[in-house]
Design a protein around this motif. Structure first.
Motif, PDB file in Angstrom:
ATOM      1  N   VAL A  47      45.604 -43.436 -74.041  1.00 41.68           N
ATOM      2  CA  VAL A  47      46.285 -42.777 -73.224  1.00 41.68           C
ATOM      3  C   VAL A  47      46.257 -43.128 -71.787  1.00 41.68           C
ATOM      4  N   ASP A  48      47.109 -43.056 -70.809  1.00 44.80           N
ATOM      5  CA  ASP A  48      46.890 -43.503 -69.684  1.00 44.80           C
ATOM      6  C   ASP A  48      46.075 -42.590 -68.714  1.00 44.80           C
ATOM      7  N   GLY A  49      44.661 -42.981 -68.375  1.00 39.98           N
ATOM      8  CA  GLY A  49      43.772 -42.306 -67.709  1.00 39.98           C
ATOM      9  C   GLY A  49      44.072 -42.087 -66.307  1.00 39.98           C
ATOM     10  N   THR A  50      45.394 -42.784 -65.550  1.00 42.20           N
ATOM     11  CA  THR A  50      45.571 -42.838 -64.251  1.00 42.20           C
ATOM     12  C   THR A  50      46.631 -41.764 -63.968  1.00 42.20           C
ATOM     13  N   THR A  51      47.008 -40.801 -64.845  1.00 40.13           N
ATOM     14  CA  THR A  51      48.224 -40.098 -64.694  1.00 40.13           C
ATOM     15  C   THR A  51      47.622 -38.586 -65.028  1.00 40.13           C
ATOM     16  N   GLU A  52      48.028 -37.644 -64.454  1.00 38.45           N
ATOM     17  CA  GLU A  52      47.747 -36.228 -64.697  1.00 38.45           C
ATOM     18  C   GLU A  52      47.899 -35.908 -66.159  1.00 38.45           C
ATOM     19  N   GLU A  53      48.947 -36.333 -66.616  1.00 41.92           N
ATOM     20  CA  GLU A  53      49.332 -35.990 -68.064  1.00 41.92           C
ATOM     21  C   GLU A  53      48.224 -36.678 -69.296  1.00 41.92           C
ATOM     22  N   GLY A  54      47.895 -37.786 -68.685  1.00 34.82           N
ATOM     23  CA  GLY A  54      46.897 -38.420 -69.340  1.00 34.82           C
ATOM     24  C   GLY A  54      45.419 -37.836 -69.483  1.00 34.82           C
ATOM     25  N   LEU A  55      45.102 -37.350 -68.132  1.00 37.08           N
ATOM     26  CA  LEU A  55      43.972 -36.512 -67.844  1.00 37.08           C
ATOM     27  C   LEU A  55      43.830 -35.039 -68.522  1.00 37.08           C
ATOM     28  N   SER A  56      44.973 -34.577 -69.066  1.00 43.12           N
ATOM     29  CA  SER A  56      45.093 -33.259 -69.496  1.00 43.12           C
ATOM     30  C   SER A  56      44.259 -33.098 -70.606  1.00 43.12           C
ATOM     31  N   SER A  57      43.606 -31.765 -70.805  1.00 46.90           N
ATOM     32  CA  SER A  57      42.989 -31.571 -72.013  1.00 46.90           C
ATOM     33  C   SER A  57      43.697 -31.356 -73.263  1.00 46.90           C
ATOM     34  N   ALA A  58      44.990 -31.296 -72.957  1.00 44.09           N
ATOM     35  CA  ALA A  58      45.761 -31.028 -74.251  1.00 44.09           C
ATOM     36  C   ALA A  58      45.811 -32.227 -75.068  1.00 44.09           C
ATOM     37  N   VAL A  59      45.685 -33.554 -74.363  1.00 40.24           N
ATOM     38  CA  VAL A  59      45.672 -34.714 -75.006  1.00 40.24           C
ATOM     39  C   VAL A  59      44.628 -34.760 -75.852  1.00 40.24           C
ATOM     40  N   ASP A  60      43.656 -34.183 -75.886  1.00 45.41           N
ATOM     41  CA  ASP A  60      42.073 -34.295 -76.391  1.00 45.41           C
ATOM     42  C   ASP A  60      42.310 -33.512 -77.528  1.00 45.41           C
ATOM     43  N   GLY A  61      43.325 -32.900 -77.929  1.00 42.38           N
ATOM     44  CA  GLY A  61      43.685 -32.014 -79.020  1.00 42.38           C
ATOM     45  C   GLY A  61      44.511 -32.959 -79.877  1.00 42.38           C
ATOM     46  N   MET A  62      45.096 -33.992 -79.658  1.00 43.50           N
ATOM     47  CA  MET A  62      45.997 -34.830 -80.424  1.00 43.50           C
ATOM     48  C   MET A  62      45.476 -35.792 -81.285  1.00 43.50           C
TER      49      MET A  62
END
Length: 238
Positions: A47-62
Motif C-alpha cells: 500500500v501507499d504509506g504516504t496517503t491517509e488511506e494507506g495509513l488507515s488501520s482498515a488496510v491492515d485487516g485486508m
C-alpha cells in the motif's frame, strides 16, 4: 509447494508494473513461493504509506502482512519500504513474511510426531525418537520483524548466537516448548540466518592386528643326558 499471494492496494500503475516485473525475475531463482494477484484474498499487501488511506488501520485487516511504501529516506520502520522500490529489500521482506506465514500453515514432521505419538499411543516416546538431529547456530542477528520484540524469541536467538543447538537442547536451556523451538529454528533456516551442523557418528576404533600367538620355545637339549651317553661310550672304547 504452498503459494502465497501478494496484492497492491491503490498503488501507482508504474509501481504495480515494476513489482510484477520483479516477480518474474524472482521466479527464476530458488523456490520462489509468491505470486502477484489483482484481487483478494491476499496473504500480503503493498500500500501507499504516504496517503491517509494507506495509513488507515482498515488496510491492515485486508491481509496478514502489509508493507507500506514511503518516501525516500523516510527511515526503516518495521513493514515499510522506502521509494524507489529496491528488488533486494522487497525480496527480503517477502522471505520474512513467508517464513512467518508458513509457520502457521504447515505442521513440521517433528510437530506431527509429538502430537500423534507412536503406535503405542505414547507421545513422549515418539517425541524422543523424532527429534531433529541437526544443530543450528546464528550466522547473524535476526531482524526485528522476525523477533517481534518477543522476549522468548530474543532469548532463543541469544542462545543460538553462542553455540550450535538442536531443538531439544534449545527447549531444555531456554525452558520453552519443544514445538516453539522447532518452529523458530525452521524460520531461521528458511530465512538463511543460521549455519547447520550435523552430528557425526563417533568413530569406531580400528581393530588392531590379531595378537600373534607366542611362540613355544624349543625344549632345551638334555645336556645331562648327552654327557652321560658320551661317558659310557668312552668307557666302552666306542
Amino acid at each position: 509447494m504452498s503459494t502465497l499471494r501478494l496484492g497492491a492496494y491503490k498503488l501507482p500503475a508504474a509501481e504495480v508494473v515494476l513489482v510484477q516485473t520483479l516477480f518474474r525475475l524472482y521466479a527464476h531463482g530458488d523456490a520462489f513461493r509468491w505470486t502477484f494477484v489483482t484481487s483478494p484474498p491476499y496473504d500480503a499487501l503493498l500500500v501507499d504509506g504516504t496517503t491517509e488511506e494507506g495509513l488507515s488501520s482498515a488496510v491492515d485487516g485486508m491481509a496478514k502482512a502489509v508493507l507500506r511504501l514511503t518516501r525516500m529516506n523516510a527511515g526503516d520502520a518495521p513493514n515499510t519500504l522506502g521509494r524507489p522500490i529496491r528488488a533486494d529489500r522487497l525480496q527480503a521482506w517477502l522471505k520474512l513474511v513467508e517464513a512467518d506465514l508458513l509457520d502457521t500453515r504447515a505442521t513440521t514432521p517433528l510437530d506431527e510426531a509429538t502430537e500423534l505419538g507412536p503406535a503405542t499411543g505414547d507421545p513422549a516416546n515418539m517425541a524422543e525418537t523424532a527429534i531433529n538431529p541437526l544443530r543450528f547456530k546464528l550466522r547473524r542477528w535476526p531482524p526485528a520483524a522476525l523477533l517481534r520484540a518477543d522476549p522468548n524469541r530474543i532469548r532463543m536467538a541469544t542462545l543460538l548466537s553462542r553455540r550450535p543447538l538442536n531443538a531439544a537442547e534449545l527447549a531444555t536451556i531456554s525452558q520453552q516448548p519443544l514445538q516453539e523451538c522447532q518452529a523458530f529454528l525452521n524460520t531461521l533456516q528458511t530465512t538463511g540466518l543460521v549455519d547447520i551442523q550435523r552430528d557425526e557418528p563417533a568413530a569406531t576404533p580400528a581393530a588392531g592386528p590379531p595378537a600373534k600367538a607366542s611362540a613355544t620355545p624349543a625344549a632345551p637339549a638334555p645336556a645331562f643326558a648327552r654327557g652321560l651317553i658320551s661317558g659310557i661310550r668312552r668307557r666302552l672304547g666306542l
